[in-house]
Design a protein around this motif. Structure first.
Motif, PDB file in Angstrom:
ATOM      1  N   GLN A 102      47.094 -16.519   9.195  1.00 55.71           N
ATOM      2  CA  GLN A 102      46.786 -16.668  10.615  1.00 55.71           C
ATOM      3  C   GLN A 102      47.993 -17.226  11.377  1.00 55.71           C
ATOM      4  OE1 GLN A 102      43.569 -19.430  11.628  1.00 55.71           O
ATOM      5  NE2 GLN A 102      42.737 -17.810  12.940  1.00 55.71           N
ATOM      6  N   SER A 103      48.815 -18.003  10.713  1.00 57.70           N
ATOM      7  CA  SER A 103      49.992 -18.591  11.356  1.00 57.70           C
ATOM      8  C   SER A 103      51.145 -17.604  11.520  1.00 57.70           C
ATOM      9  CB  SER A 103      50.489 -19.797  10.549  1.00 57.70           C
ATOM     10  OG  SER A 103      50.919 -19.369   9.254  1.00 57.70           O
ATOM     11  N   ASN A 104      51.086 -16.444  10.839  1.00 56.54           N
ATOM     12  CA  ASN A 104      52.179 -15.471  10.890  1.00 56.54           C
ATOM     13  C   ASN A 104      51.956 -14.493  12.047  1.00 56.54           C
ATOM     14  OD1 ASN A 104      54.225 -13.614  10.450  1.00 56.54           O
ATOM     15  ND2 ASN A 104      53.906 -13.540   8.235  1.00 56.54           N
ATOM     16  N   ILE A 105      52.246 -14.964  13.232  1.00 57.06           N
ATOM     17  CA  ILE A 105      52.009 -14.188  14.456  1.00 57.06           C
ATOM     18  C   ILE A 105      52.856 -12.910  14.466  1.00 57.06           C
ATOM     19  CG2 ILE A 105      52.108 -14.226  16.991  1.00 57.06           C
ATOM     20  CD1 ILE A 105      49.941 -16.074  15.686  1.00 57.06           C
ATOM     21  N   GLU A 106      54.087 -12.986  14.006  1.00 58.59           N
ATOM     22  CA  GLU A 106      54.972 -11.807  14.007  1.00 58.59           C
ATOM     23  C   GLU A 106      54.389 -10.680  13.162  1.00 58.59           C
ATOM     24  OE1 GLU A 106      57.544 -11.233  16.036  1.00 58.59           O
ATOM     25  OE2 GLU A 106      57.047 -13.166  16.914  1.00 58.59           O
ATOM     26  N   MET A 107      53.869 -10.992  11.979  1.00 62.56           N
ATOM     27  CA  MET A 107      53.301  -9.943  11.128  1.00 62.56           C
ATOM     28  C   MET A 107      52.016  -9.401  11.740  1.00 62.56           C
ATOM     29  SD  MET A 107      54.291  -8.309   8.549  1.00 62.56           S
ATOM     30  CE  MET A 107      53.503  -6.748   8.223  1.00 62.56           C
ATOM     31  N   GLN A 108      51.236 -10.241  12.391  1.00 62.23           N
ATOM     32  CA  GLN A 108      50.044  -9.758  13.079  1.00 62.23           C
ATOM     33  C   GLN A 108      50.432  -8.739  14.146  1.00 62.23           C
ATOM     34  OE1 GLN A 108      47.297 -12.929  14.333  1.00 62.23           O
ATOM     35  NE2 GLN A 108      48.310 -14.230  12.828  1.00 62.23           N
ATOM     36  N   LYS A 109      51.517  -9.000  14.862  1.00 66.00           N
ATOM     37  CA  LYS A 109      52.006  -8.063  15.875  1.00 66.00           C
ATOM     38  C   LYS A 109      52.426  -6.741  15.236  1.00 66.00           C
ATOM     39  CE  LYS A 109      53.700 -11.560  19.102  1.00 66.00           C
ATOM     40  NZ  LYS A 109      54.924 -12.167  19.681  1.00 66.00           N
ATOM     41  N   VAL A 110      53.060  -6.799  14.062  1.00 73.27           N
ATOM     42  CA  VAL A 110      53.465  -5.569  13.354  1.00 73.27           C
ATOM     43  C   VAL A 110      52.226  -4.743  13.010  1.00 73.27           C
ATOM     44  CG1 VAL A 110      54.488  -4.646  11.226  1.00 73.27           C
ATOM     45  CG2 VAL A 110      55.638  -6.506  12.456  1.00 73.27           C
ATOM     46  N   PHE A 111      51.202  -5.390  12.466  1.00 69.31           N
ATOM     47  CA  PHE A 111      49.972  -4.665  12.126  1.00 69.31           C
ATOM     48  C   PHE A 111      49.338  -4.049  13.368  1.00 69.31           C
ATOM     49  CE2 PHE A 111      49.580  -7.478   8.194  1.00 69.31           C
ATOM     50  CZ  PHE A 111      49.966  -6.470   7.338  1.00 69.31           C
ATOM     51  N   GLN A 112      49.233  -4.813  14.433  1.00 71.53           N
ATOM     52  CA  GLN A 112      48.627  -4.300  15.672  1.00 71.53           C
ATOM     53  C   GLN A 112      49.427  -3.128  16.219  1.00 71.53           C
ATOM     54  OE1 GLN A 112      48.479  -7.917  17.959  1.00 71.53           O
ATOM     55  NE2 GLN A 112      46.780  -8.751  16.766  1.00 71.53           N
ATOM     56  N   LYS A 113      50.739  -3.261  16.250  1.00 70.27           N
ATOM     57  CA  LYS A 113      51.620  -2.202  16.757  1.00 70.27           C
ATOM     58  C   LYS A 113      51.462  -0.906  15.958  1.00 70.27           C
ATOM     59  CE  LYS A 113      56.505  -1.078  17.214  1.00 70.27           C
ATOM     60  NZ  LYS A 113      57.863  -1.503  16.896  1.00 70.27           N
ATOM     61  N   ASN A 114      51.156  -1.023  14.675  1.00 73.01           N
ATOM     62  CA  ASN A 114      51.046   0.139  13.800  1.00 73.01           C
ATOM     63  C   ASN A 114      49.618   0.620  13.595  1.00 73.01           C
ATOM     64  OD1 ASN A 114      53.843   0.887  12.645  1.00 73.01           O
ATOM     65  ND2 ASN A 114      53.823  -1.347  12.691  1.00 73.01           N
ATOM     66  N   GLY A 115      48.697   0.148  14.424  1.00 75.20           N
ATOM     67  CA  GLY A 115      47.336   0.677  14.418  1.00 75.20           C
ATOM     68  C   GLY A 115      46.424   0.140  13.337  1.00 75.20           C
ATOM     69  N   TYR A 116      46.757  -1.003  12.766  1.00 74.30           N
ATOM     70  CA  TYR A 116      45.882  -1.611  11.768  1.00 74.30           C
ATOM     71  C   TYR A 116      44.765  -2.373  12.471  1.00 74.30           C
ATOM     72  CZ  TYR A 116      48.896  -0.308   7.930  1.00 74.30           C
ATOM     73  OH  TYR A 116      49.594   0.414   7.007  1.00 74.30           O
ATOM     74  N   THR A 117      43.578  -2.310  11.893  1.00 73.31           N
ATOM     75  CA  THR A 117      42.393  -2.933  12.449  1.00 73.31           C
ATOM     76  C   THR A 117      42.073  -4.217  11.690  1.00 73.31           C
ATOM     77  OG1 THR A 117      41.513  -0.740  12.926  1.00 73.31           O
ATOM     78  CG2 THR A 117      39.936  -2.548  12.914  1.00 73.31           C
ATOM     79  N   PRO A 118      41.768  -5.305  12.395  1.00 74.76           N
ATOM     80  CA  PRO A 118      41.322  -6.503  11.682  1.00 74.76           C
ATOM     81  C   PRO A 118      40.079  -6.186  10.851  1.00 74.76           C
ATOM     82  CG  PRO A 118      41.828  -7.029  13.966  1.00 74.76           C
ATOM     83  CD  PRO A 118      41.866  -5.525  13.840  1.00 74.76           C
ATOM     84  N   SER A 119      40.033  -6.731   9.643  1.00 74.45           N
ATOM     85  CA  SER A 119      38.949  -6.374   8.733  1.00 74.45           C
ATOM     86  C   SER A 119      38.385  -7.591   8.008  1.00 74.45           C
ATOM     87  CB  SER A 119      39.451  -5.335   7.725  1.00 74.45           C
ATOM     88  OG  SER A 119      38.398  -4.792   6.995  1.00 74.45           O
ATOM     89  N   GLY A 120      38.562  -8.755   8.578  1.00 70.30           N
ATOM     90  CA  GLY A 120      37.972  -9.943   7.969  1.00 70.30           C
ATOM     91  C   GLY A 120      38.984 -11.047   7.743  1.00 70.30           C
ATOM     92  N   MET A 121      38.496 -12.108   7.143  1.00 70.83           N
ATOM     93  CA  MET A 121      39.325 -13.287   6.932  1.00 70.83           C
ATOM     94  C   MET A 121      38.902 -13.947   5.622  1.00 70.83           C
ATOM     95  SD  MET A 121      39.835 -16.533   9.518  1.00 70.83           S
ATOM     96  CE  MET A 121      38.099 -16.709   9.812  1.00 70.83           C
ATOM     97  N   ILE A 122      39.883 -14.481   4.915  1.00 74.97           N
ATOM     98  CA  ILE A 122      39.609 -15.223   3.688  1.00 74.97           C
ATOM     99  C   ILE A 122      40.079 -16.662   3.905  1.00 74.97           C
ATOM    100  CG2 ILE A 122      40.083 -15.457   1.220  1.00 74.97           C
ATOM    101  CD1 ILE A 122      40.657 -12.434   1.187  1.00 74.97           C
ATOM    102  N   GLU A 123      39.164 -17.575   3.735  1.00 71.68           N
ATOM    103  CA  GLU A 123      39.476 -19.006   3.857  1.00 71.68           C
ATOM    104  C   GLU A 123      39.909 -19.540   2.493  1.00 71.68           C
ATOM    105  OE1 GLU A 123      39.045 -20.985   6.619  1.00 71.68           O
ATOM    106  OE2 GLU A 123      37.751 -19.815   7.926  1.00 71.68           O
ATOM    107  N   ASN A 124      40.617 -20.660   2.505  1.00 74.70           N
ATOM    108  CA  ASN A 124      40.901 -21.468   1.325  1.00 74.70           C
ATOM    109  C   ASN A 124      41.982 -20.943   0.397  1.00 74.70           C
ATOM    110  OD1 ASN A 124      38.844 -23.362   2.061  1.00 74.70           O
ATOM    111  ND2 ASN A 124      37.357 -21.844   1.380  1.00 74.70           N
TER     112      ASN A 124
END
Length: 141
Positions: A102-124
């Motif tokens: 969640q802290s890796n904002i740059e990689m999140q932007k890469v995924f969004q830019k390339n059409g990847y869809t959020p698909s959940g979250m894993i805690e811990n």
């Protein structure tokens, strides 16, 4: 000229050097070498290696991009996107998953830019920094 290809053993040292530059040690050397031998490592070069991508198919029998590392001085030049696009065309499965903290904002932007869809979250996995899962269907071209 920018080139993406499956890494060869001759690419091991430059890839490990990039990884070491980013994480501060060479602890993943064995993992990277195994991925190269299993044809589960892509390298991107523009004269020299500038980054790499590791993947596997053990995520519920789907492709999972487990790691994308770009040399710090080469970031924000589209190398991660080039690796993803190549992988999307050559993925061994129709569904492609990946994740980032969640802290890796740059990689999140890469995924969004390339059409990847959020698909959940894993805690811990990393205390206080959940892992965000992303998904995309393989490009058929």
């Amino acid at each position: 000229m920018r080139e993406v290809k499956y890494a060869q053993l001759s690419d091991l040292e430059p890839i490990v050097a990039i990884d070491q530059q980013v994480i501060g040690h060479a602890n993943r050397r064995g993992e990277i070498e195994k991925a190269i031998r299993n044809q589960a490592c892509l390298v991107i070069k523009e004269g020299k290696a500038t980054g790499f991508l590791l993947f596997n198919t053990q995520f519920f029998e789907n492709a999972f991009v487990s790691l994308i590392i770009i040399a710090p001085e080469e970031r924000r030049k589209g190398y991660a996107s080039s690796l993803l696009k190549y992988f999307e065309k050559n993925s061994p499965t129709e569904k492609i998953f990946s994740s980032t903290n969640q802290s890796n904002i740059e990689m999140q932007k890469v995924f969004q830019k390339n059409g990847y869809t959020p698909s959940g979250m894993i805690e811990n996995l990393d205390p206080g920094d959940p892992e965000l899962i992303y998904f995309k269907y393989k490009k058929n071209q």
